[in-house]
Design a protein around this motif. Structure first.
Motif, mmCIF file in Angstrom:
data_model
loop_
_atom_site.group_PDB
_atom_site.id
_atom_site.type_symbol
_atom_site.label_atom_id
_atom_site.label_comp_id
_atom_site.label_asym_id
_atom_site.label_seq_id
_atom_site.Cartn_x
_atom_site.Cartn_y
_atom_site.Cartn_z
ATOM 1 N N THR A 256 10.746 3.080 -10.616
ATOM 2 C CA THR A 256 9.450 3.201 -11.181
ATOM 3 C C THR A 256 9.276 1.858 -12.031
ATOM 4 O O THR A 256 9.995 1.606 -12.922
ATOM 5 C CB THR A 256 9.195 4.419 -11.754
ATOM 6 N N THR B 274 6.369 0.483 -14.797
ATOM 7 C CA THR B 274 5.348 0.518 -15.715
ATOM 8 C C THR B 274 4.935 -0.565 -16.471
ATOM 9 O O THR B 274 5.998 -1.014 -17.019
ATOM 10 C CB THR B 274 5.235 1.914 -16.491
ATOM 11 N N ARG C 82 0.995 -1.119 -0.025
ATOM 12 C CA ARG C 82 -0.111 0.031 -0.043
ATOM 13 C C ARG C 82 0.982 1.327 0.100
ATOM 14 O O ARG C 82 1.960 0.914 0.277
ATOM 15 C CB ARG C 82 -1.051 -0.097 1.417
ATOM 16 N N PRO C 83 0.370 2.315 -0.610
ATOM 17 C CA PRO C 83 1.387 3.588 -0.472
ATOM 18 C C PRO C 83 1.644 3.788 0.909
ATOM 19 O O PRO C 83 0.875 3.724 1.999
ATOM 20 C CB PRO C 83 0.392 4.690 -0.997
ATOM 21 N N ILE D 11 5.369 4.025 -2.622
ATOM 22 C CA ILE D 11 5.257 5.430 -3.044
ATOM 23 C C ILE D 11 3.820 5.371 -3.866
ATOM 24 O O ILE D 11 2.890 5.903 -3.440
ATOM 25 C CB ILE D 11 6.048 6.301 -3.651
ATOM 26 N N THR D 12 3.764 4.835 -5.062
ATOM 27 C CA THR D 12 2.354 4.783 -5.838
ATOM 28 C C THR D 12 2.244 3.442 -6.022
ATOM 29 O O THR D 12 3.096 2.476 -6.479
ATOM 30 C CB THR D 12 2.833 5.353 -7.118
ATOM 31 N N ILE D 13 0.878 2.942 -5.864
ATOM 32 C CA ILE D 13 0.581 1.617 -6.516
ATOM 33 C C ILE D 13 -0.726 2.097 -7.366
ATOM 34 O O ILE D 13 -1.906 2.113 -6.758
ATOM 35 C CB ILE D 13 0.081 0.719 -5.418
ATOM 36 N N ASP D 14 -0.637 2.138 -8.658
ATOM 37 C CA ASP D 14 -1.621 2.420 -9.477
ATOM 38 C C ASP D 14 -1.847 1.106 -10.377
ATOM 39 O O ASP D 14 -1.539 1.025 -11.478
ATOM 40 C CB ASP D 14 -1.310 3.682 -10.299
ATOM 41 N N LYS E 28 1.273 1.319 -12.927
ATOM 42 C CA LYS E 28 2.584 1.903 -12.388
ATOM 43 C C LYS E 28 2.850 1.467 -10.787
ATOM 44 O O LYS E 28 1.950 1.663 -10.273
ATOM 45 C CB LYS E 28 2.744 3.305 -12.760
ATOM 46 N N LEU E 29 4.122 1.017 -10.715
ATOM 47 C CA LEU E 29 4.610 1.036 -9.077
ATOM 48 C C LEU E 29 5.650 1.738 -9.088
ATOM 49 O O LEU E 29 6.408 1.988 -9.935
ATOM 50 C CB LEU E 29 5.009 -0.562 -9.032
ATOM 51 N N VAL E 30 5.615 2.648 -7.848
ATOM 52 C CA VAL E 30 6.672 3.587 -7.564
ATOM 53 C C VAL E 30 7.301 3.155 -5.901
ATOM 54 O O VAL E 30 6.439 3.320 -5.241
ATOM 55 C CB VAL E 30 6.446 4.955 -7.683
#
Length: 154
Positions: free
Chosen positions: A97, A99, A49-50, A72-75, A79-81
């Motif tokens: 990152t 994608t 989770r972020p 940081i980002t879970i889209d 995309k994962l960051v």
């Protein structure tokens, strides 16, 4: 301090959503995430989770090499960051990152065959590396990791 950027791409015959989820399930992750023949995975802990943390304990010649970070980002499924810190980054946070771009032909005819015609471009960008040796080592590691992901879905 010069900051280097590494970019690796791999086309994988699998649906983006399945590839994305393979990065967030600790049990699945430990099966494919290997950065070289002599490297093993001792354990993986993930809080996907972020703001959630992860720990990947790799083993090499009997030594445990922890790799830690924070999502940081879970889209999903695009995309994962996450941050990435290990002995190979001089125990400094770097940024990764990943994608997932669907390359499949989505015509009605091809959708009849479900996942057989799904192709995803996985792009991994690793930023904030500080030397040529870090670029070289991470290029080797991430290239093998993406190949492991490809083989896991073969």
């Amino acid at each position: 301090m010069n900051q280097e950027v590494l970019k690796i791409e791999r086309k994988i015959n699998a649906e983006a959503k399945r590839l994305f989820q393979a990065w967030l399930n600790a049990e699945d992750f430990s099966r494919w995430f290997l950065s070289g023949e002599l490297i093993g995975i001792e354990s993986v802990i993930m809080d996907p989770r972020p703001g959630g943390k992860f720990v990947i304990n790799m083993s090499l010649n009997g030594e445990v090499l922890p790799h830690i970070g924070e999502f940081i980002t879970i889209d999903e499924p695009h995309k994962l960051v996450f941050t990435w810190r290990s002995h190979a980054t001089d125990d400094r946070d770097t940024l990764v990152t990943v994608t997932f771009t669907d390359l499949s032909n989505t015509t009605e005819e091809n959708t009849k065959f479900s996942n057989k015609n799904k192709t995803t471009l996985v792009t991994l960008v690793h930023e904030m590396l500080t030397s040529d040796i870090q670029i070289k080592n991470h290029n080797f590691g991430w290239t093998n990791i993406l190949e492991g992901l490809n083989q896991w879905f073969s």
